[in-house]
Write a protein that holds these residues in place. Structure first.
Motif, PDB file in Angstrom:
ATOM      1  N   SER A   1       0.834  -1.204   0.000  1.00 17.26           N
ATOM      2  CA  SER A   1       0.000   0.000   0.000  1.00 17.26           C
ATOM      3  C   SER A   1       0.862   1.245   0.000  1.00 17.26           C
ATOM      4  O   SER A   1       2.020   1.217   0.403  1.00 17.26           O
ATOM      5  CB  SER A   1      -0.925   0.009   1.225  1.00 17.26           C
ATOM      6  N   GLY A   2       0.286   2.333  -0.466  1.00 17.01           N
ATOM      7  CA  GLY A   2       0.981   3.610  -0.491  1.00 17.01           C
ATOM      8  C   GLY A   2       1.191   4.098  -1.907  1.00 17.01           C
ATOM      9  O   GLY A   2       0.757   3.492  -2.877  1.00 17.01           O
ATOM     10  N   ALA A   3       1.907   5.211  -2.030  1.00 15.52           N
ATOM     11  CA  ALA A   3       2.067   5.892  -3.317  1.00 15.52           C
ATOM     12  C   ALA A   3       3.155   5.222  -4.142  1.00 15.52           C
ATOM     13  O   ALA A   3       4.255   5.748  -4.297  1.00 15.52           O
ATOM     14  CB  ALA A   3       2.389   7.361  -3.086  1.00 15.52           C
ATOM     15  N   THR A   4       2.856   4.057  -4.667  1.00 14.51           N
ATOM     16  CA  THR A   4       3.844   3.305  -5.420  1.00 14.51           C
ATOM     17  C   THR A   4       3.143   2.306  -6.320  1.00 14.51           C
ATOM     18  O   THR A   4       1.938   2.080  -6.212  1.00 14.51           O
ATOM     19  CB  THR A   4       4.798   2.570  -4.461  1.00 14.51           C
TER      20      THR A   4
ATOM     21  N   TYR B   1      10.500  -5.901   8.550  1.00 10.16           N
ATOM     22  CA  TYR B   1      10.751  -6.516   7.249  1.00 10.16           C
ATOM     23  C   TYR B   1      10.724  -5.437   6.179  1.00 10.16           C
ATOM     24  O   TYR B   1       9.799  -4.614   6.142  1.00 10.16           O
ATOM     25  CB  TYR B   1       9.684  -7.576   6.946  1.00 10.16           C
ATOM     26  N   TYR B   2      11.728  -5.437   5.332  1.00  7.01           N
ATOM     27  CA  TYR B   2      11.841  -4.468   4.248  1.00  7.01           C
ATOM     28  C   TYR B   2      11.591  -5.173   2.923  1.00  7.01           C
ATOM     29  O   TYR B   2      12.303  -6.117   2.575  1.00  7.01           O
ATOM     30  CB  TYR B   2      13.234  -3.841   4.240  1.00  7.01           C
ATOM     31  N   PHE B   3      10.591  -4.713   2.209  1.00  9.16           N
ATOM     32  CA  PHE B   3      10.244  -5.251   0.898  1.00  9.16           C
ATOM     33  C   PHE B   3      10.622  -4.194  -0.139  1.00  9.16           C
ATOM     34  O   PHE B   3      10.095  -3.083  -0.132  1.00  9.16           O
ATOM     35  CB  PHE B   3       8.742  -5.541   0.833  1.00  9.16           C
ATOM     36  N   SER B   4      11.575  -4.527  -1.013  1.00  6.32           N
ATOM     37  CA  SER B   4      11.998  -3.588  -2.052  1.00  6.32           C
ATOM     38  C   SER B   4      11.799  -4.220  -3.420  1.00  6.32           C
ATOM     39  O   SER B   4      11.776  -5.447  -3.552  1.00  6.32           O
ATOM     40  CB  SER B   4      13.448  -3.144  -1.833  1.00  6.32           C
ATOM     41  N   TYR B   5      11.684  -3.388  -4.463  1.00  8.19           N
ATOM     42  CA  TYR B   5      11.198  -3.880  -5.750  1.00  8.19           C
ATOM     43  C   TYR B   5      11.353  -2.799  -6.802  1.00  8.19           C
ATOM     44  O   TYR B   5      11.444  -1.604  -6.489  1.00  8.19           O
ATOM     45  CB  TYR B   5       9.706  -4.253  -5.648  1.00  8.19           C
TER      46      TYR B   5
ATOM     47  N   TYR C   1      10.994   0.977  -1.671  1.00 11.84           N
ATOM     48  CA  TYR C   1      10.937   0.039  -0.556  1.00 11.84           C
ATOM     49  C   TYR C   1       9.740   0.340   0.327  1.00 11.84           C
ATOM     50  O   TYR C   1       9.208   1.452   0.358  1.00 11.84           O
ATOM     51  CB  TYR C   1      12.238   0.037   0.247  1.00 11.84           C
ATOM     52  N   ALA C   2       9.313  -0.712   1.020  1.00 10.69           N
ATOM     53  CA  ALA C   2       8.178  -0.647   1.923  1.00 10.69           C
ATOM     54  C   ALA C   2       8.506  -1.478   3.148  1.00 10.69           C
ATOM     55  O   ALA C   2       9.399  -2.326   3.114  1.00 10.69           O
ATOM     56  CB  ALA C   2       6.924  -1.178   1.228  1.00 10.69           C
ATOM     57  N   THR C   3       7.809  -1.246   4.239  1.00  9.70           N
ATOM     58  CA  THR C   3       8.091  -1.978   5.475  1.00  9.70           C
ATOM     59  C   THR C   3       6.833  -2.636   6.019  1.00  9.70           C
ATOM     60  O   THR C   3       5.713  -2.197   5.760  1.00  9.70           O
ATOM     61  CB  THR C   3       8.677  -1.052   6.555  1.00  9.70           C
ATOM     62  N   GLY C   4       7.054  -3.699   6.791  1.00 11.62           N
ATOM     63  CA  GLY C   4       5.954  -4.409   7.411  1.00 11.62           C
ATOM     64  C   GLY C   4       6.425  -5.181   8.627  1.00 11.62           C
ATOM     65  O   GLY C   4       7.622  -5.236   8.930  1.00 11.62           O
ATOM     66  N   SER C   5       5.487  -5.819   9.310  1.00  2.96           N
ATOM     67  CA  SER C   5       5.804  -6.568  10.533  1.00  2.96           C
ATOM     68  C   SER C   5       5.695  -8.069  10.326  1.00  2.96           C
ATOM     69  O   SER C   5       5.786  -8.837  11.274  1.00  2.96           O
ATOM     70  CB  SER C   5       4.857  -6.133  11.664  1.00  2.96           C
ATOM     71  N   SER C   6       5.517  -8.490   9.069  1.00  2.00           N
ATOM     72  CA  SER C   6       5.404  -9.906   8.743  1.00  2.00           C
ATOM     73  C   SER C   6       6.095 -10.148   7.408  1.00  2.00           C
ATOM     74  O   SER C   6       6.062  -9.283   6.527  1.00  2.00           O
ATOM     75  CB  SER C   6       3.925 -10.310   8.642  1.00  2.00           C
TER      76      SER C   6
ATOM     77  N   PHE D   1       2.815  -4.600   3.395  1.00  2.00           N
ATOM     78  CA  PHE D   1       3.912  -3.649   3.454  1.00  2.00           C
ATOM     79  C   PHE D   1       3.407  -2.261   3.079  1.00  2.00           C
ATOM     80  O   PHE D   1       2.562  -2.114   2.193  1.00  2.00           O
ATOM     81  CB  PHE D   1       5.034  -4.059   2.496  1.00  2.00           C
ATOM     82  N   THR D   2       3.978  -1.253   3.739  1.00  2.00           N
ATOM     83  CA  THR D   2       3.600   0.133   3.488  1.00  2.00           C
ATOM     84  C   THR D   2       4.767   0.870   2.841  1.00  2.00           C
ATOM     85  O   THR D   2       5.894   0.827   3.345  1.00  2.00           O
ATOM     86  CB  THR D   2       3.220   0.834   4.800  1.00  2.00           C
ATOM     87  N   TYR D   3       4.489   1.525   1.738  1.00  2.81           N
ATOM     88  CA  TYR D   3       5.517   2.255   0.980  1.00  2.81           C
ATOM     89  C   TYR D   3       6.224   3.286   1.849  1.00  2.81           C
ATOM     90  O   TYR D   3       5.596   4.024   2.603  1.00  2.81           O
ATOM     91  CB  TYR D   3       4.858   2.946  -0.220  1.00  2.81           C
ATOM     92  N   ARG D   4       7.561   3.342   1.716  1.00  2.00           N
ATOM     93  CA  ARG D   4       8.349   4.296   2.504  1.00  2.00           C
ATOM     94  C   ARG D   4       9.174   5.250   1.665  1.00  2.00           C
ATOM     95  O   ARG D   4       9.461   6.365   2.119  1.00  2.00           O
ATOM     96  CB  ARG D   4       9.270   3.545   3.463  1.00  2.00           C
ATOM     97  N   GLY D   5       9.608   4.826   0.450  1.00  2.00           N
ATOM     98  CA  GLY D   5      10.426   5.745  -0.318  1.00  2.00           C
ATOM     99  C   GLY D   5      11.216   5.066  -1.420  1.00  2.00           C
ATOM    100  O   GLY D   5      11.007   3.892  -1.737  1.00  2.00           O
ATOM    101  N   VAL D   6      12.145   5.854  -1.985  1.00  2.00           N
ATOM    102  CA  VAL D   6      12.978   5.394  -3.102  1.00  2.00           C
ATOM    103  C   VAL D   6      14.315   4.903  -2.545  1.00  2.00           C
ATOM    104  O   VAL D   6      14.977   5.613  -1.789  1.00  2.00           O
ATOM    105  CB  VAL D   6      13.216   6.532  -4.115  1.00  2.00           C
TER     106      VAL D   6
END
Length: 269
Positions: A182-185, A200-204, A214-219, A224-229
């Motif tokens: 989720s988020g602006a991505t 947990y960091y999910f990047s793509y 990249y986005a972060t989450g707890s599982s 995952f929630t979008y965090r930035g470039v």
């Protein structure tokens, strides 16, 4: 500390004499190992190479070329397109997760990180014709093993996918699931997961051309929630990265056009 002495640094591209791409970076036995798509042998008009290569280093400056470590012909059930590899280690055995035919992911295994590797199953681990919810293209496999020993494979284009692996690392447990984001991505391809503390960091890659977000989450399965470039656009229309920690420092490996004669199908790491 000696004042004025700069730490050694690698030249970019780190492989100056060959077109390679799609780095999957891992630290095995104190060395950094890169598993790569071999752009050198493709037609130059498509990503149609038939083998994967490996390099390793103990200082990120001097790289040992381990040559072709596996090829399409090693899978009797596959025919073409040796695309972006993934790798992992478990119980002293090394596993390569290899997308082929744009429709399948296979597994090759070895007792050494540099091979020789052999087909671990005799059939595809993931097959679009057989399995539910593989998405448009089951490509770009990446393996993450959590602190509790559970391993997950991420893959896919346009919609990120995740499936839990069996303890044998060559089977799946449970269904293929969509990764919540989720988020602006937007998600394009090249999923990667790492963990710092309890996060947990999910990047793509966001697409073609794409940035690495990249986005972060707890599982490990999200959401995952979008965090930035993480990594900006490169000068080819694909963007594919791998994050690794070595001797207390974090690094990102990626590809771009960096050698004479290079381009979208002839990339450099």
């Amino acid at each position: 500390m000696v004042i004025g002495v700069q730490p050694a640094s690698a030249a970019n591209p780190i492989i100056p004499d060959r077109f390679v791409a799609d780095p999957s970076a891992h630290v095995f036995n104190g060395r950094v190992h890169l598993y790569l798509t071999d752009d050198q042998t493709n037609s130059g008009t498509y990503w149609d190479s038939k083998s994967w290569r490996s390099y390793s280093s103990s200082n990120l400056v001097d790289w040992t070329d381990h040559g072709d470590i596996f090829s399409i012909s090693g899978f009797s059930w596959a025919s073409q397109y040796a695309w972006a590899p993934g790798a992992t280690e478990r119980n002293g055995r090394y596993y390569l997760y290899l997308p082929v035919d744009r429709t399948k992911i296979g597994v090759a295994v070895s007792s050494s990180p540099t091979g020789p590797f052999t087909d671990a199953r005799g059939s595809a681990l993931v097959d679009k014709a057989r399995d539910a919810n593989t998405g448009e293209e089951p490509i770009d496999p990446m393996i993450f093993t959590d602190d509790d020993g559970s391993s997950y494979m991420y893959f896919g284009t346009r919609t990120p996918k995740v499936v839990r692996l069996g303890a044998d690392m060559v089977s799946t447990t449970g269904p293929i699931m969509d990764v919540g984001l989720s988020g602006a991505t937007k998600y394009g391809e090249a999923p990667h997961v790492h963990k710092v503390g309890g996060t947990y960091y999910f990047s793509y890659s966001t697409g073609w051309p794409g940035q690495i977000h990249y986005a972060t989450g707890s599982s490990p399965a999200g959401p995952f929630t979008y965090r930035g470039v993480l990594l900006d656009y490169v000068n080819v229309n694909t963007n594919h990265h791998s994050l690794f920690q070595y001797q207390g420092q974090w690094y990102v490996a990626y590809h771009k056009n960096a050698l004479e004669g290079g381009g979208n199908h002839k990339r450099s790491v």
